[in-house]
Design an enzyme around this catalytic site. Structure first.
Site, PDB file in Angstrom:
ATOM      1  N   HIS A  86       4.722   4.141  -3.327  1.00  0.00           N
ATOM      2  CA  HIS A  86       5.608   5.213  -3.779  1.00  0.00           C
ATOM      3  C   HIS A  86       6.076   6.097  -2.641  1.00  0.00           C
ATOM      4  O   HIS A  86       7.045   6.822  -2.781  1.00  0.00           O
ATOM      5  CB  HIS A  86       4.913   6.067  -4.851  1.00  0.00           C
ATOM      6  CG  HIS A  86       3.582   6.577  -4.408  1.00  0.00           C
ATOM      7  ND1 HIS A  86       2.466   5.776  -4.421  1.00  0.00           N
ATOM      8  CD2 HIS A  86       3.191   7.766  -3.919  1.00  0.00           C
ATOM      9  CE1 HIS A  86       1.439   6.479  -3.955  1.00  0.00           C
ATOM     10  NE2 HIS A  86       1.849   7.679  -3.648  1.00  0.00           N
TER      11      HIS A  86
ATOM     12  N   ASP B  41       0.841  -1.190   0.000  1.00  0.00           N
ATOM     13  CA  ASP B  41       0.000   0.000   0.000  1.00  0.00           C
ATOM     14  C   ASP B  41       0.883   1.250   0.000  1.00  0.00           C
ATOM     15  O   ASP B  41       1.921   1.276   0.654  1.00  0.00           O
ATOM     16  CB  ASP B  41      -0.907   0.005   1.237  1.00  0.00           C
ATOM     17  CG  ASP B  41      -1.772   1.256   1.260  1.00  0.00           C
ATOM     18  OD1 ASP B  41      -2.502   1.471   0.273  1.00  0.00           O
ATOM     19  OD2 ASP B  41      -1.686   2.036   2.221  1.00  0.00           O
TER      20      ASP B  41
ATOM     21  N   ASP C  84      -9.707   2.450  -4.913  1.00  0.00           N
ATOM     22  CA  ASP C  84      -9.508   3.893  -4.718  1.00  0.00           C
ATOM     23  C   ASP C  84     -10.257   4.712  -5.770  1.00  0.00           C
ATOM     24  O   ASP C  84     -10.408   5.914  -5.625  1.00  0.00           O
ATOM     25  CB  ASP C  84      -8.027   4.282  -4.864  1.00  0.00           C
ATOM     26  CG  ASP C  84      -7.131   3.464  -3.965  1.00  0.00           C
ATOM     27  OD1 ASP C  84      -7.627   3.032  -2.916  1.00  0.00           O
ATOM     28  OD2 ASP C  84      -5.957   3.257  -4.316  1.00  0.00           O
TER      29      ASP C  84
END
Length: 1530
Positions: A528, A525, A626
C-alpha cells in the site's frame, strides 16, 4: 444454458470509469464488450493493452478492437468486440465516443499454477501456504530438513521472507543488497548462490509438489546499503528534496535532546532517563515547547526577510518601475524558497507594484507606500508562523504518543531508559558524520556534498492516503512527526519514470528479474505504500520472465475500492486476509463466508452471462508473520479450531511457521535469530526437532489435505452456521455430486482454564447421510516440563498436543455421544448429532452424502438435463425406469406446439386464466406471478438467479412444498393436445425433483425450466419470419410480444369467418362437443385489455397488426383477423370495441382506415398477398339495420367490402349509436352518441365527429362530477384529424394504383350531387388531398401567409396542424405527434425540408425516453402525469382527464422514428447516418425496458420523462408492434 466457452459480457456505459471495480477472469474465458443503452448507435471505439495474438504485452501500447454484429444492422443489442483471454495479468481497456475518451477500467486474469514433475494444475483455491522467516532456516545445506516440516504437514506452497543480504538491524525486510544472497546461508564448505536456491525451488516443485514464492521489497533499502553511498540520489535527501530541511533540523534537535536526557542532564527539569508517568510526559512537552522550538525557529524556513523585501520594493518604486501584472485577481503571496533557506522566501514584486501604488512620486508618498507593503509582508509572515505552530503542536502530540507506546503501554515493547541505542524517538533521517552542535550541523544542509547523505527513513503513516507519497513536496509528515518510522531503512525515491533515477530503476529491475527467474510468485511487501507505478513496472518485468506469476499482497487501506485500485493496476492474484482480525468466532465464520464460494444450492449460471464485479481472491491466513501470537491473544486451545475454520474457506489458505508448533510468542522479523526445528519422524526427539507428536502438526496435515481435496473436487458452495457463541460449523458442498463436508469447530478465544465454557453443547442436525467422520481432533494437555525458550531453536509449548482420529465411523467417535436419524420429508434424511466431548479446542469433520434414493434421483435428473447442457454430465446416472415420455427429447415434444399453443404454455395473465377457470400462481407473503405460463416463473428467476438470492419468497415456496411444481405441470396437462404433452414431460421430470432434498429444489427446478423455456423460445422463433429468425436478440425478444398478445381463449373473440374459407382452425367445444372456429385474436394490452369483450379493439388491432403479425410472418392468422373485422363493417365503419361483433360499438372514425392500411400492408408483405382481396367476407350486418347474421349467410369478396367503406365515406355517414345511453356509456352526453363522418368534396379530406365525442385514438371522456368534466371529451379532435387524412390518402393512392392494374374492379366512388350521380375517381380524390394538404395543414414560417385562417392562434411555426376545421379552432394548432403517422403512411403529402423541420421540433418538444408526449409541454393544459384515481376539482386533471394531454405514449414513437428515417434519406447521407445513430440510441432504451420488465413487454404509456405510470397497461400490443416495424425498416 451452459455449453461451450465461458463468456462474460461487459456492458459499456457512457462516462463510466470503473478503475475501482474489480473484474476477475480466468484464462480461456472470452470477454465481450457490448454497448450499454447510453452508447447504442453511437460511434464507439474500444481500446485495450491486452496484446494481440503473438505480441508481447506493453502496458502503454493500446490497440483497437473490431466490432462484430452477428445479426446485421437493425440495432446494436448484439454488437460486440471481444478478447480471448490466454495470458494472466492486469489489463486496461477504455473506450471513446468519436474522439472523446468516455470510460474504461481494468480486467485481471488469474494465473494458472503448475506443480509436480508432470506440471499438473494447482487450483488457486487449493493453495495451502506457509511463511518461513528465511534467516531462521540456518545454513543452506540444512534447509531441506527444516522445510520438510512443511511438506510432511501437507503445505503445497512456501513463502520465504527475503533471501537477500540483510541490513544492520537484521530485520527480514531491511535489505543491504537486493542482488546478493544472504551470506549467512553459506557455510565454510559451501557458498550459497541464487542457482543453488533455484535448484532447491525446482526440486521442491518436482519432487515435493510444492511451489515457492518470496517477497519483493521496493519501498526501502537498509541504511547501510553499499550502493546507496555510491548513489545517494536514490533516497529522499536534502539536495533532491530540500522541502525536508526543516524536518531534518527538528530531527537533529530531538537527537541532541535524547543524548542530554540519556546523560541525565534534564533530570532537574523533570525528565529522567527512565520515563515512568504522565508527569514525565508533561515535562517532555514543556521542554520541547519552551526550550527546543524557540531556539530552532523553524518558521523562518517559510518566511520572507522583511527589510530586504522592503528595500527591494523601495528601489523599484524610486526607479519608477511599473507593474506588468495582467490578472487583477492575483494577490500578494509568499513564494517558497525552493532551497528552503531561513528567511529565503520572496514575494512577486510585479504583484506588489500593482497592489501598492503611491499617489505621487514624492518621497513621502513612496515611504507611505513602503510602510503598507511592510505591513502586508509582516501579516504574511505571521500566517506562516501560525501554520508552523500548528505543525509543531502535532509533532509534540505524535512524539509523546510514541513515547507512551514504546515505554509505558502494556502491549508495547517497553524499551526502558532513554539511551543512544533506544532514543527518545526513532530518528527520521540518516546522519553519517561526526556529531556537532545543532547550529554547526545546520550549516551542512546547504552543502550539497554533505546534504546528499542526509536521507529520510521509511515507515508508515496511520490513516494516510496510500496513493499519495508522504515524502514528496506538499506532505508535512516528517515535520509533523506523523511517521511511524523504521530507523533501519531509507525510503527510495524513484520519481515518475526510469529516467528520473536510472540507477535505482535498473537495480530494482535486476532484483525483480532474479526473483521471477527462481520463484513461482511474489509477495509485494508494504504494497500500500509502494509507489503504484513502480510496482506496475516491476511486475511487468517479472511477468515477462514468468507469465503465470502468483502475486500476493497485504493491503492496509481499509477500503475495498482502494484495494481494488491496487489489485487492478498490479494484477494481484490474492490479497492476504487475516483471521487474527476476528474478535470472536462469529466474525471468523463471517470471514470464511466473505472470502469465497457460493451459497449451498446455488443456481446453475449460464456460460454466457454479464461480468459481475468481484471481491479480490483471498489468501486467508490463520496468522501472518506480522501478527501478534494468538496464544497470547486467545489461547493455545484455539490454534486447532481456528486453523480448521480458516481452511474450510473456499479460497487459498495459509499459516506462518511456528503456529502449528504452538510457539507462544511472536517470532520477530527483527530480533529472532534462532533456527527452526528439523523434521524427525522418530519417536524420540532431541532439541530442535519436531514430528507429529509436536503441537498440532498431525492435525495440520489432515486439515491441509482436506482443504486441497475440497478445492480440487469442486466443493465450491459454502454455508457457515454459528451454532453458539464458540461453535462454528462450516459446510462445503459440491454442486455436481451433492456431497458435503461439514466441519464443526469449537473455538477457544478465551482460555478454558480461566474462562467458563458450558458442558452442554447444542445438538446439531446434519441433512443427509453421514458417510464417515473424516477427522476428529481435540487439543489436550500432557504432562511435561514447563515451556522454556530454547536458546538455539524456535520451540513451542511442550505440554499441548492433540488426539487425532481419521476416517472412522460415527459409532467409533469419541466426540459424539450418539447420532440418531430423523426423516424430515419423504426423501430427506437428517442426522441428529449429540456431542459428548466437543471440548474447547476440538474439531470434527463429517463427510455427508444425500440419502441413496435422493442421490439416485439427482443423478437421473442430471442425466435428463444433459439435453440442455453438458454441464450436467458430471454426477449424472443412466435412467432405466423413467416414464416413456422422458425417452423423447424435449425439443421433439415442443416442436409440436403452434404459436397459439406457446401463448398458453408461456404467457396468459390473470384475467385470461380466470376465463378458463384458473389463475396465476400466488406466492404467499409476496405476490402473484405476472403470467400463469413459464414466463411468469422465468421473470422472477431471472432476478434471483444471478444474485443467488435463495432467501427469496419464491425459493421458500419451492422448498416448503410441491404446490408450484404441481401447478406448472397440471395446468398444462389439463389443456389437452400438444400443451398437455409438455405438461406430461414436466410432470415426469418433477417426479425426480420431488425425491431430492428440499434445499436443492430451487436450483434443479430452475435448471428444468430454463432448459424447457429456451427450447420453447427456439420453437417459437422457428415458426416466424426470416426477419425474426435471423434478427438480433432485441428483435427476437420483441417478436415474443406476438406470442404474448395473440392467443385463443375459452370463448372465441372474433366473429366466425365464412365457412367457404380454407385453412380456418377448428376445435371441439368442451361442453357441446361440436366443432367451432378457434382463430387467434389480438389482445390490446395486458392486464387490462386481455379478456372478454375488452380484449379486441379495432383500432388497437390494426395499429399493432403489421408489427406483431405481418413482420413476424404470421400471415394466415393476420388474414383471419382482417376478414373477421371486415365481416363486422356497418355504416362504412369498423368497430372500435369489437365485442365479438354482436356487442360492437361503431364510435370511432379511424379504425376503418387502420384496417384498410393493414390490408394494403398485407398485400405488400405477404407472398401473393393480393389474393386476400378475393377472399370471402361473411357480413354480419349486410345492411346497417340488419340483425346479426350467422357466418356464410351473406358472403362478399373483400374488395367489395373495401369499396363499400370508401363509398359510404364519400356519401357521408350519420347515425345514432344503438342502445344510446348510460347502458353502453355512463359518461357520454346525449349528443356524443351521434356519429358523423364524411369527405370534404373540395379538399378530399375525411372529416367527422362533434365536440361531445372523440372518434380518434385520443379518446378520453371526462368522468368527474367534482371537476364538472363528465361527458366532455378531453380531445374531441373533430374536423379532419391529420393521421386520418394521411391514412385516407394512403388508401386512395393504393386503390388508384390497383384499379390502374385492373386488380381492383372499381375506379372511384359515386355520389349524388344536385340530383344526379357523379363519379369521383380515386385519381381525382388523390389529387384533391395532395393539392390541399400542405396548404391547409402546414403552419407557415411566414406570419402573413394568406392560407392561414387563424394567424392569432399560431404559437409554433414550421409544424403541421393536428387537425383542420375543429369546432374549437385553437385545437388545430396544438403540437401533437399525430402528423408523424401521416408522414409514414403518405410521405408524398410532405415537402422533405418542411417535414424535417417539423420532425426536429417534435423531437425537441415531444420525444421522451420511451414514448412521445401527447401534447406540447408549452401548452397551457399540458400535464405529463396520468392519475385515473385522482378525483378533485381540477377540470384538466380529474379522473385522468389529461390521458392524452401530455403523458408519453409509446406507439407514436414508432411512427416518429420511421418518419425520421424516411425523410433523413431524402435530406442526405450525412443526416441519414446521424439519424440511424439517434434511432438506435432511442431503441436501446426500449431494449433495456423489455429486458427488465417482468411482463417482458413495452407499456402503453409512461408519465413525463419516462417515469412509471401505474395506470398504464404493463405490456401493450401496439407499443411492441411499432418498435418491431422500425427495426424492420432499419
Amino acid at each position: 444454458m451452459p455449453s461451450g466457452k465461458e463468456t462474460r459480457l461487459l456492458h459499456l456505459s457512457e462516462m463510466e470509469k470503473l478503475d475501482k471495480t474489480l473484474f476477475r477472469l480466468e484464462q480461456g474465458f472470452e470477454l465481450q464488450f457490448r454497448l450499454g443503452p447510453t452508447l447504442q448507435g453511437k460511434p464507439v471505439t474500444v481500446y485495450t493493452n491486452y496484446p494481440a495474438s503473438g505480441e508481447v504485452f506493453d502496458r502503454h501500447k493500446f490497440r483497437t478492437l473490431s466490432w462484430h454484429n452477428p445479426t446485421g444492422k437493425e440495432d446494436d443489442s448484439d454488437k460486440y468486440c471481444k478478447l480471448d483471454l490466454q495470458i494472466s495479468g492486469s489489463y486496461q481497456y477504455y473506450f471513446s465516443l468519436g474522439n472523446e475518451k468516455s470510460g474504461g477500467g481494468y480486467i485481471v486474469v488469474d494465473p494458472i499454477l503448475h506443480v509436480g514433475a508432470d506440471n499438473h494444475v494447482l487450483p488457486l483455491d487449493c493453495v495451502t501456504l506457509q511463511t518461513f522467516l528465511a534467516k531462521c532456516l540456518g545454513p543452506f545445506h540444512e534447509w531441506e530438513d527444516r522445510l520438510k516440516v512443511a511438506k510432511e504437514t501437507g503445505y503445497n506452497m512456501i513463502h520465504f521472507t527475503p533471501l537477500q543480504k540483510l541490513g544492520l538491524s537484521r530485520s527480514c525486510y531491511s535489505l543491504a543488497d537486493q542482488l546478493e544472497v544472504n551470506p549467512d546461508f553459506s557455510s565454510h564448505n559451501q557458498n550459497c548462490t541464487w542457482s543453488h536456491i533455484g535448484a532447491l525451488v525446482e526440486k521442491l516443485k518436482n519432487e515435493w509438489n510444492m511451489l515457492c514464492i518470496t517477497d519483493v521489497v521496493y519501498n526501502h533499502t537498509a541504511t547501510n546499503s553499499e550502493w546507496l553511498r555510491m548513489h545517494p540520489e536514490c533516497g529522499y535527501n536534502l539536495v533532491n528534496s530540500p522541502h525536508l530541511k526543516p524536518a531534518w533540523v527538528l530531527d537533529r534537535a530531538l537527537w541532541h535532546l535524547t543524548c542530554m536526557v540519556a546523560d541525565g542532564k534534564y533530570t532537574a527539569k523533570g525528565v529522567p532517563p527512565l520515563i515512568e508517568n504522565d508527569q514525565h510526559l508533561n515535562c517532555i512537552r514543556k521542554i520541547i515547547r519552551e526550550d527546543l522550538y524557540p531556539k530552532l525557529k523553524l518558521w523562518e524556513f517559510f518566511q520572507v526577510d522583511v527589510n530586504k523585501a522592503v528595500q527591494q520594493f523601495k528601489t523599484l518604486l524610486t526607479q519608477g518601475k511599473m507593474s506588468t501584472k495582467s490578472d487583477p485577481n492575483q494577490h500578494l503571496q509568499i513564494v517558497q524558497d525552493p532551497e528552503y533557506r531561513r528567511l529565503g522566501c520572496t514575494v512577486d514584486m510585479n504583484i506588489a507594484l500593482a497592489t501598492f501604488i503611491p499617489h505621487s512620486n514624492g518621497p513621502a508618498a513612496i515611504e507611505e507606500c513602503c510602510n503598507w507593503f511592510r505591513k502586508r509582508i509582516e501579516e504574511l509572515n505571521a500566517e506562516q508562523y501560525k501554520q508552523t505552530h500548528h505543525h509543531q503542536e502535532q509533532a509534540v502530540n505524535c512524539l509523546v504518543g510514541t513515547v507512551v507506546y514504546e515505554r509505558l503501554a502494556s502491549d508495547g515493547p517497553k524499551l526502558g531508559p532513554i539511551c543512544r541505542k533506544y532514543p527518545l524517538v526513532t530518528r527520521y533521517f540518516t546522519y553519517p558524520f561526526k556529531e556537532l552542535t545543532v547550529e554547526e550541523e545546520e550549516t551542512m544542509i546547504h552543502q550539497p556534498d554533505k546534504a546528499c547523505y542526509f536521507m529520510a527513513h521509511n515507515g508508515w503513516v496511520m490513516g494516510d492516503d496510500p496513493l499519495r507519497n508522504f515524502a514528496e513536496p506538499g506532505s508535512n509528515v516528517y515535520l509533523r512527526r506523523e511517521l511511524i518510522c523504521w530507523g533501519d531503512s531509507v525510503k527510495l525515491r524513484y520519481g515518475n519514470k526510469p529516467e528520473d533515477c536510472p540507477y535505482l530503476w535498473a537495480h530494482m529491475k535486476k532484483y525483480t528479474e532474479i526473483t521471477a527467474k527462481y520463484f513461482h510468485g511474489v509477495r509485494l511487501d508494504n504494497c500500500h505504500s509502494t509507489p503504484i507505478h513502480v510496482a506496475e513496472y516491476m511486475l511487468d518485468t517479472a511477468r515477462k520472465l514468468r507469465a503465470d506469476l502468483y502475486v500476493v499482497a497485504e493491503l492496509f487501506t481499509g477500503n475495498e475500492e482502494l484495494d481494488n485500485i491496487f489489485v487492478n493496476r498490479l494484477g494481484i492474484t490474492s490479497l492476504i486476509r487475516e483471521a487474527m482480525t476476528a474478535y470472536n468466532s462469529h466474525e471468523e465464520g463471517r470471514l470464511v463466508y466473505r472470502f469465497g464460494g457460493e451459497p449451498v444450492g446455488s443456481f446453475v449460471q449460464p456460460r454466457l452471462r454479464p461480468l459481475m464485479p468481484a471481491i479480490a481472491h483471498a489468501l486467508f491466513m490463520d496468522i501472518t508473520h506480522d501478527n501478534e501470537c494468538p496464544i497470547q491473544h486467545r489461547s493455545a486451545y484455539d490454534a486447532l479450531p481456528s486453523a480448521m475454520i480458516v481452511s474450510m474457506a473456499c479460497c487459498a489458505t495459509g499459516s506462518t511457521k511456528g503456529y502449528d508448533e504452538l510457539v507462544p510468542h511472536q517470532i520477530s522479523v527483527v530480533s529472532e535469530e534462532r533456527f527452526y526445528a528439523k523434521w524427525n519422524p522418530a519417536a524420540h526427539l532431541s532439541s530442535g526437532e519436531v514430528n507429529f507428536q509436536t503441537g498440532i502438526l498431525a492435525g495440520r496435515l489432515a486439515i491441509n489435505r482436506l482443504h486441497q481435496e475440497l478445492g480440487a473436487k469442486g466443493f465450491n458452495q459454502v454455508y457457515v452456521d454459528q451454532v453458539d457463541e464458540d461453535i462454528v460449523a462450516v459446510t462445503r458442498h459440491c454442486p455436481n455430486t451433492h456431497q458435503s463436508v461439514v466441519a464443526v469447530s469449537r473455538t477457544a478465544f478465551r482460555d478454558p482454564k480461566t474462562s467458563f465454557y458450558s458442558k452442554e453443547v447444542p445438538e446439531m442436525c446434519i441433512p443427509g447421510k453421514i458417510e464417515e467422520v473424516v477427522l476428529e481432533a481435540r487439543t489436550i494437555e500432557r504432562i511435561t516440563g514447563p515451556y522454556k525458550k530454547d536458546e538455539h531453536f524456535i520451540n513451542g509449548l511442550p505440554n499441548f498436543t492433540m488426539e487425532l482420529r481419521e476416517h472412522i465411523q460415527i459409532k467409533d467417535s469419541k466426540i459424539i455421544k450418539q447420532a440418531g436419524t430423523a426423516i424430515k420429508g419423504p426423501n430427506e434424511f437428517v442426522q441428529e448429532i449429540e456431542f459428548e466431548k466437543l471440548t474447547p479446542g476440538s474439531v470434527i469433520v463429517f463427510r455427508v452424502s444425500l440419502d441413496p434414493k435422493a442421490q439416485e434421483a439427482v443423478g437421473v435428473l442430471r442425466n435428463h438435463l444433459i439435453q440442455f447442457s453438458p454441464h450436467f454430465k458430471s454426477g449424472s446416472l443412466p435412467d432405466d425406469h423413467s416414464a416413456p415420455i422422458l425417452k423423447t427429447l424435449f425439443a421433439s415434444i415442443a416442436s409440436q406446439l403452434t404459436l397459439a399453443d406457446l401463448n398458453q404454455v408461456l404467457y396468459r395473465c390473470e384475467a385470461e386464466e380466470q376465463e378458463d377457470g384458473g389463475g396465476c400462481y400466488n406466492i404467499p407473503n409476496w405476490s402473484s406471478l405476472k403470467y400463469a405460463g413459464l414466463q411468469g416463473l422465468m421473470s422472477v428467476m431471472a432476478d434471483i438467479r444471478p444474485k443467488n438470492d435463495l432467501g427469496h419468497p419464491f425459493c421458500d415456496n419451492l422448498r416448503s412444498g410441491d404446490w408450484m411444481i404441481d401447478y406448472v405441470s397440471n395446468r398444462l396437462i389439463s389443456r389437452a393436445g400438444a400443451c398437455a404433452e409438455v405438461g406430461k414431460w414436466m410432470k415426469a421430470m418433477f417426479v425426480y425433483l420431488k425425491r431430492i432434498p428440499r434445499y436443492l429444489i430451487p436450483c434443479y427446478f430452475d435448471a428444468i425450466l430454463v432448459g424447457a423455456y429456451t427450447t420453447l423460445l427456439d420453437v417459437g422463433w422457428h415458426q416466424m419470419s426470416s426477419f425474426v429468425q435471423n434478427g438480433s436478440t432485441f428483435v427476437k425478444h420483441l417478436s415474443l410480444g406476438s406470442v404474448q398478445m395473440c392467443g385463443i381463449g375459452k370463448y372465441s373473440c372474433l366473429p366466425d369467418l365464412s365457412p367457404s374459407l380454407h385453412d380456418v382452425p377448428y376445435r371441439l367445444n368442451d361442453i357441446t362437443n361440436e366443432k367451432e372456429q378457434c382463430c387467434v385474436s389480438l389482445a390490446a394490452g395486458l392486464p387490462h385489455f386481455s379478456s372478454g369483450i375488452f380484449r379486441s379493439w379495432g383500432r388497437d388491432t390494426f395499429i399493432a397488426l403489421r408489427g406483431l403479425m405481418l413482420v413476424t410472418g404470421r400471415y394466415l392468422e393476420a388474414r383471419n383477423i382482417i376478414l373477421a373485422f371486415g365481416g363486422t363493417l356497418r355504416h362504412g365503419l369498423i368497430p372500435n370495441l369489437l365485442g365479438q361483433g354482436t356487442h360492437a360499438r361503431y364510435n370511432c372514425r379511424d379504425a376503418v382506415w387502420w384496417w384498410l392500411q393493414c390490408i394494403q400492408d398485407y398485400c405488400k408483405i405477404v407472398p401473393n398477398g393480393l389474393d386476400i382481396l378475393r377472399c370471402p367476407v361473411s357480413r354480419m350486418y349486410p345492411g346497417d339495420d340488419s340483425s346479426p347474421q350467422p357466418a356464410g349467410t351473406v358472403d362478399q369478396p373483400l374488395y367489395e367490402v373495401i369499396q363499400e367503406a370508401m363509398q359510404r365515406h364519400m356519401e357521408g355517414i350519420s347515425f345514432r349509436e344503438r342502445n344510446a345511453g348510460p347502458q353502453i356509456d355512463q359518461n357520454m352526453r346525449d349528443e356524443g352518441f351521434n356519429v358523423t363522418a364524411g369527405v370534404d368534396h373540395e379538399t378530399g379530406f375525411v372529416f367527422g365527429g362533434n365536440r361531445f365525442n372523440c372518434g380518434t385514438w385520443m379518446d378520453k371522456m371526462g368522468e368527474s362530477d367534482k371537476a364538472r368534466n363528465r361527458g366532455i371529451p378531453a380531445t374531441p379532435r373533430d374536423g379532419s384529424a391529420v393521421e386520418i387524412v394521411g391514412l385516407c390518402k394512403s388508401a386512395v393512392r393504393w386503390l388508384m394504383d390497383l384499379s390502374g392494374k385492373n386488380v381492383f374492379p372499381f375506379r372511384g366512388v359515386t355520389v349524388k350531387r344536385h340530383g344526379k350521380e357523379e363519379t369521383i375517381t380515386y385519381d381525382e380524390w388523390n389529387r384533391k388531398i395532395q393539392g390541399h394538404f400542405e396548404r391547409l395543414f402546414f403552419v407557415s414560417e411566414n406570419p402573413a401567409d394568406p392560407d392561414e385562417k387563424h394567424p392569432n392562434l399560431v404559437h409554433k411555426r414550421g409544424i403541421y396542424k393536428d387537425s383542420y376545421g375543429a369546432s374549437s379552432p385553437w385545437c388545430d394548432y396544438q403540437l401533437r405527434p399525430n402528423f408523424t403517422i401521416a408522414m409514414v403512411v403518405a410521405p408524398e403529402l410532405f415537402t422533405p425540408e418542411r417535414a424535417w423541420k417539423a420532425l426536429q421540433i417534435a423531437e425537441e418538444k415531444l420525444l421522451g425516453p420511451l414514448g412521445m408526449k401527447t401534447l406540447d409541454p408549452d401548452d397551457m393544459v399540458y400535464c405529463g402525469v396520468y392519475d385515473n384515481a385522482l378525483d378533485n376539482d381540477n377540470y384538466n386533471l380529474a379522473r385522468g382527464f389529461n390521458y392524452h394531454q401530455g403523458p408519453e405514449w409509446l406507439w407514436p414513437i414508432g411512427y416518429f422514428l420511421r418518419a425520421k428515417l424516411y425523410f433523413s434519406k431524402l435530406i442526405g447521407p450525412e443526416i441519414y447516418a446521424k439519424t440511424v445513430v439517434m434511432i438506435k440510441n432511442v431503441l436501446s432504451r426500449h431494449y433495456v425496458h423489455l429486458e427488465r420488465s417482468s411482463w417482458k413487454g413495452l407499456p402503453e404509456l409512461t408519465n413525463e420523462n419516462g417515469q412509471y405510470c401505474p395506470f398504464s397497461c404493463e405490456t401493450q400490443a401496439w407499443s411492441i408492434g411499432v418498435i418491431l416495424e422500425i427495426l424492420y425498416d432499419l
